[in-house]
Design an enzyme around this catalytic site. Sequence first.
Site, PDB file in Angstrom:
ATOM      1  N   ASP A   1       0.845  -1.190   0.000  1.00 24.41           N
ATOM      2  CA  ASP A   1       0.000   0.000   0.000  1.00 24.41           C
ATOM      3  C   ASP A   1       0.884   1.244   0.000  1.00 24.41           C
ATOM      4  O   ASP A   1       1.904   1.276   0.696  1.00 24.41           O
ATOM      5  CB  ASP A   1      -0.904  -0.018   1.239  1.00 24.41           C
ATOM      6  CG  ASP A   1      -2.024   1.001   1.169  1.00 24.41           C
ATOM      7  OD1 ASP A   1      -1.721   2.216   1.132  1.00 24.41           O
ATOM      8  OD2 ASP A   1      -3.186   0.596   1.169  1.00 24.41           O
TER       9      ASP A   1
ATOM     10  N   ASN B   1     -13.417  -3.022   2.450  1.00 25.39           N
ATOM     11  CA  ASN B   1     -14.385  -1.935   2.576  1.00 25.39           C
ATOM     12  C   ASN B   1     -15.361  -1.991   1.412  1.00 25.39           C
ATOM     13  O   ASN B   1     -14.987  -2.400   0.311  1.00 25.39           O
ATOM     14  CB  ASN B   1     -13.667  -0.581   2.571  1.00 25.39           C
ATOM     15  CG  ASN B   1     -12.652  -0.472   3.682  1.00 25.39           C
ATOM     16  OD1 ASN B   1     -12.881  -0.913   4.798  1.00 25.39           O
ATOM     17  ND2 ASN B   1     -11.500   0.102   3.377  1.00 25.39           N
TER      18      ASN B   1
ATOM     19  N   VAL C   1     -11.270   2.972  -3.932  1.00 24.11           N
ATOM     20  CA  VAL C   1     -11.036   2.457  -5.283  1.00 24.11           C
ATOM     21  C   VAL C   1     -12.097   1.392  -5.523  1.00 24.11           C
ATOM     22  O   VAL C   1     -12.215   0.434  -4.753  1.00 24.11           O
ATOM     23  CB  VAL C   1      -9.618   1.856  -5.429  1.00 24.11           C
ATOM     24  CG1 VAL C   1      -9.432   1.261  -6.816  1.00 24.11           C
ATOM     25  CG2 VAL C   1      -8.550   2.909  -5.155  1.00 24.11           C
TER      26      VAL C   1
ATOM     27  N   HIS D   1     -10.789  -5.070  -3.022  1.00 22.75           N
ATOM     28  CA  HIS D   1      -9.426  -5.294  -2.555  1.00 22.75           C
ATOM     29  C   HIS D   1      -9.435  -5.573  -1.065  1.00 22.75           C
ATOM     30  O   HIS D   1     -10.289  -5.090  -0.330  1.00 22.75           O
ATOM     31  CB  HIS D   1      -8.506  -4.117  -2.884  1.00 22.75           C
ATOM     32  CG  HIS D   1      -8.993  -2.787  -2.404  1.00 22.75           C
ATOM     33  ND1 HIS D   1     -10.027  -2.097  -3.005  1.00 22.75           N
ATOM     34  CD2 HIS D   1      -8.575  -2.009  -1.374  1.00 22.75           C
ATOM     35  CE1 HIS D   1     -10.215  -0.942  -2.379  1.00 22.75           C
ATOM     36  NE2 HIS D   1      -9.355  -0.874  -1.370  1.00 22.75           N
ATOM     37  N   MET D   2      -8.493  -6.370  -0.672  1.00 23.63           N
ATOM     38  CA  MET D   2      -8.342  -6.773   0.710  1.00 23.63           C
ATOM     39  C   MET D   2      -7.090  -6.111   1.261  1.00 23.63           C
ATOM     40  O   MET D   2      -6.040  -6.143   0.617  1.00 23.63           O
ATOM     41  CB  MET D   2      -8.211  -8.296   0.759  1.00 23.63           C
ATOM     42  CG  MET D   2      -7.989  -8.878   2.111  1.00 23.63           C
ATOM     43  SD  MET D   2      -7.918 -10.687   1.994  1.00 23.63           S
ATOM     44  CE  MET D   2      -9.632 -11.052   1.696  1.00 23.63           C
ATOM     45  N   HIS D   3      -7.209  -5.496   2.429  1.00 19.06           N
ATOM     46  CA  HIS D   3      -6.059  -4.932   3.130  1.00 19.06           C
ATOM     47  C   HIS D   3      -5.533  -5.997   4.083  1.00 19.06           C
ATOM     48  O   HIS D   3      -6.281  -6.472   4.940  1.00 19.06           O
ATOM     49  CB  HIS D   3      -6.478  -3.704   3.959  1.00 19.06           C
ATOM     50  CG  HIS D   3      -6.977  -2.560   3.153  1.00 19.06           C
ATOM     51  ND1 HIS D   3      -6.204  -1.465   2.865  1.00 19.06           N
ATOM     52  CD2 HIS D   3      -8.189  -2.344   2.586  1.00 19.06           C
ATOM     53  CE1 HIS D   3      -6.920  -0.604   2.154  1.00 19.06           C
ATOM     54  NE2 HIS D   3      -8.128  -1.121   1.973  1.00 19.06           N
TER      55      HIS D   3
END
Length: 113
Positions: free
Chosen positions: A29, A86, A95, A99-101
Amino acid sequence: MECLFCKMIEREIEPDVVFEDEQVLAFNDINPQAPTHVLIIPKKHIATLNDVGEEDLALMGRLHRTAAELARQFGFAEEGYRVVMNCNEHGGQSVYHIHMHLMGGRRFSWPAG
């Protein structure tokens, strides 16, 4: 397509890649919130979690499996880590490509905020 993550998949924008296979791309990130903060994305464009279809279930499992494997590789799987996705504006999605954090390397508090 104007999707930032699709441009990264196509290498129009070069991400700091930590893992890649035929279905998934993972990269550091640019605004990390932990000592390790990796984004894990499917190469298939899916705008939000609300758009995940029945045909995407195996892909969603692949994202989670990738997170667990990376946590082991980074050395914080046993201590613990946070995985966050999210959805839409109120959920904090900025975005619109799911997507996975994956965040680790420090203790996290609860509630998340």
